[in-house]
Scaffold this active site. Sequence first.
Site, short mmCIF file in Angstrom:
data_model
loop_
_atom_site.label_atom_id
_atom_site.label_comp_id
_atom_site.label_asym_id
_atom_site.label_seq_id
_atom_site.Cartn_x
_atom_site.Cartn_y
_atom_site.Cartn_z
N ASN A 195 11.96 52.75 34.23
CA ASN A 195 10.83 52.78 35.16
C ASN A 195 11.03 53.75 36.31
OD1 ASN A 195 12.65 51.43 36.80
ND2 ASN A 195 11.51 49.51 36.85
N LEU A 213 11.47 57.06 35.50
CA LEU A 213 11.22 58.38 34.95
C LEU A 213 9.84 58.95 35.26
CD1 LEU A 213 12.97 58.04 31.46
CD2 LEU A 213 13.93 58.75 33.67
N LYS A 251 22.92 57.93 38.13
CA LYS A 251 21.92 58.88 38.60
C LYS A 251 22.58 60.17 39.10
CE LYS A 251 18.04 55.98 40.02
NZ LYS A 251 17.19 55.56 41.17
N ASP A 281 14.83 55.09 50.36
CA ASP A 281 13.55 54.38 50.44
C ASP A 281 13.67 53.02 51.14
OD1 ASP A 281 14.96 52.91 48.60
OD2 ASP A 281 13.33 52.77 47.14
N ASN A 282 14.67 52.87 52.00
CA ASN A 282 14.80 51.58 52.67
C ASN A 282 15.17 51.75 54.13
OD1 ASN A 282 17.91 50.97 53.01
ND2 ASN A 282 17.65 51.93 51.01
N CYS A 287 14.76 57.22 68.35
CA CYS A 287 13.88 57.59 69.46
C CYS A 287 12.46 57.10 69.19
CB CYS A 287 13.85 59.10 69.65
SG CYS A 287 15.38 59.82 70.29
N CYS A 347 8.76 51.07 46.99
CA CYS A 347 8.07 51.41 45.75
C CYS A 347 8.16 50.28 44.73
CB CYS A 347 8.66 52.69 45.16
SG CYS A 347 8.44 54.15 46.19
N CYS A 372 17.41 56.85 74.65
CA CYS A 372 17.75 56.43 73.28
C CYS A 372 19.19 55.93 73.24
CB CYS A 372 17.56 57.59 72.31
SG CYS A 372 18.03 57.20 70.60
N CYS A 402 21.04 58.90 70.77
CA CYS A 402 21.10 60.32 71.16
C CYS A 402 20.78 60.53 72.63
CB CYS A 402 20.17 61.15 70.29
SG CYS A 402 18.40 60.90 70.62
N CYS A 420 4.91 33.23 40.77
CA CYS A 420 4.60 34.56 41.29
C CYS A 420 5.55 35.55 40.63
CB CYS A 420 4.72 34.60 42.81
SG CYS A 420 6.39 34.35 43.44
#
EC number: 2.7.7.80
Length: 470
Positions: free
Chosen positions: A135, A137, A152, A196-197, A240, A254, A312, A315, A428
Amino acid sequence: MGGAGERRETLVVELERLRAEREELDSRIRTLESQLEASSAAGGDAAGAGAAAAACPRRPGNGFTPYDGLSADMIHRYSRHLLLPDFGVEGQRKLSRSSILVIGAGGLGSPVALYLAACGVGCLGIVDGDDVELNNLHRQIIHKEAYVGLSKVKSAADTCREINSSIMVVEYHHTLKPCNALDIVRKYDIVVDATDNLPTRYMISDCCVLLNKPLISGAALGFEGQLTVYHHNGSPCYRCLFPNPPPVAACQRCSDSGVLGVVPGVIGCLQALEAIKVVTDVGEPLSGRMLLFDALSARIRIVKIRASSAVCTICGENSVFTQEDFQKFDYENFTQSPMSDKSVPSLDLLPESARVTCKDYKKLVNNGEPHLLLDVRPAHHFQIASVSQSMNIPLSALEEKLHMLETSLKETMDASSSNKPPSVYVVCRRGNDSQRAVQILHEKGFLSAKDIIGGLQSWAQEVDPDFPIY
């Protein structure tokens, strides 16, 4: 015919064996080449080579002549770059001497790595601890079906080497964490965040600030994407803009919400472009600006974002956050979310008496016990796959559609020969929303409602292996 079939099968088996041996030999050759080149770089004049060059030695085929002219092979390979007046020989020289780290070999990292390899980056590092899945690809175009189940990083590195054998590709077959991030990131000129997290985004940004590295950050979800360059030419770091992480409910991935395959492809290409612009000093990078992409309307907006914050915690002028602090910092606890979507947190909202396992539910189905199976996933999830005889009322609409549940329970009761009122079992996708639904049902008087532990994911693993997992 039987003999021909057996002969063909023998040939296929032998071919697979030889391919496996070749793959192992190729891997050993690459390892030995890297060790040899690293030794040569370490033994030479380190003053002119720089730290990144020592960490990421380049193959001779991608080098320059002693007088800094491009080799004939490079002129031919990158001729379309050289024809650009604003890029030319100097741009290609800078790119070919640079080292860029791509963190994540997924939907974003695929086009990033492919284009950086093809364009001739000197050293390309790729970090990812996951294996290729089927899933992946539709969006992770660097991988092929033959690599499903394999690393990967190996898949991505092999593809990059096939595109351009003259560059150095360094593989990191593990997840980037505070304990190893500093040692890896410090070897590179530029970092590309293709993850993605939320916890990893904070971690990568903090690491780049501590080591003073520009960060090319992209994100894609559903039909939308965004892109910016952090910690470069006065632009802010991630903290920041977001000193405190958003609520867990607002953090989508995703794997939960889906993504159209080409969307991370678009953002990933733009990330590769920004990395090239930063490393070559060509054009105007997205420092202090953020690009927003809407695939459905084909619109791209550029919005201005504030400069680095003087207060911040990472930084800012008075920041006391050190490399030692970084290595001890718990980013998952800070964001209340996991780094891997393989470890989605499981809720525990109900007493044991209000829950059943998938196997126990299967037994009552086999015994013909009258009941109603309520699926509380969104309607478009229900269309993907569902258990037979289930009724769909999305969790978001449950309270306003309780009358539908009452009607179905009455119909089930009328059709049953038993005097016992039918129970309600709730399912669910993964077993979290179903618990919330049972809580609502109990509050509204449906006291027989029970949660099916682990949801349809557990159903596929424990009861019906043919049930599709998505």
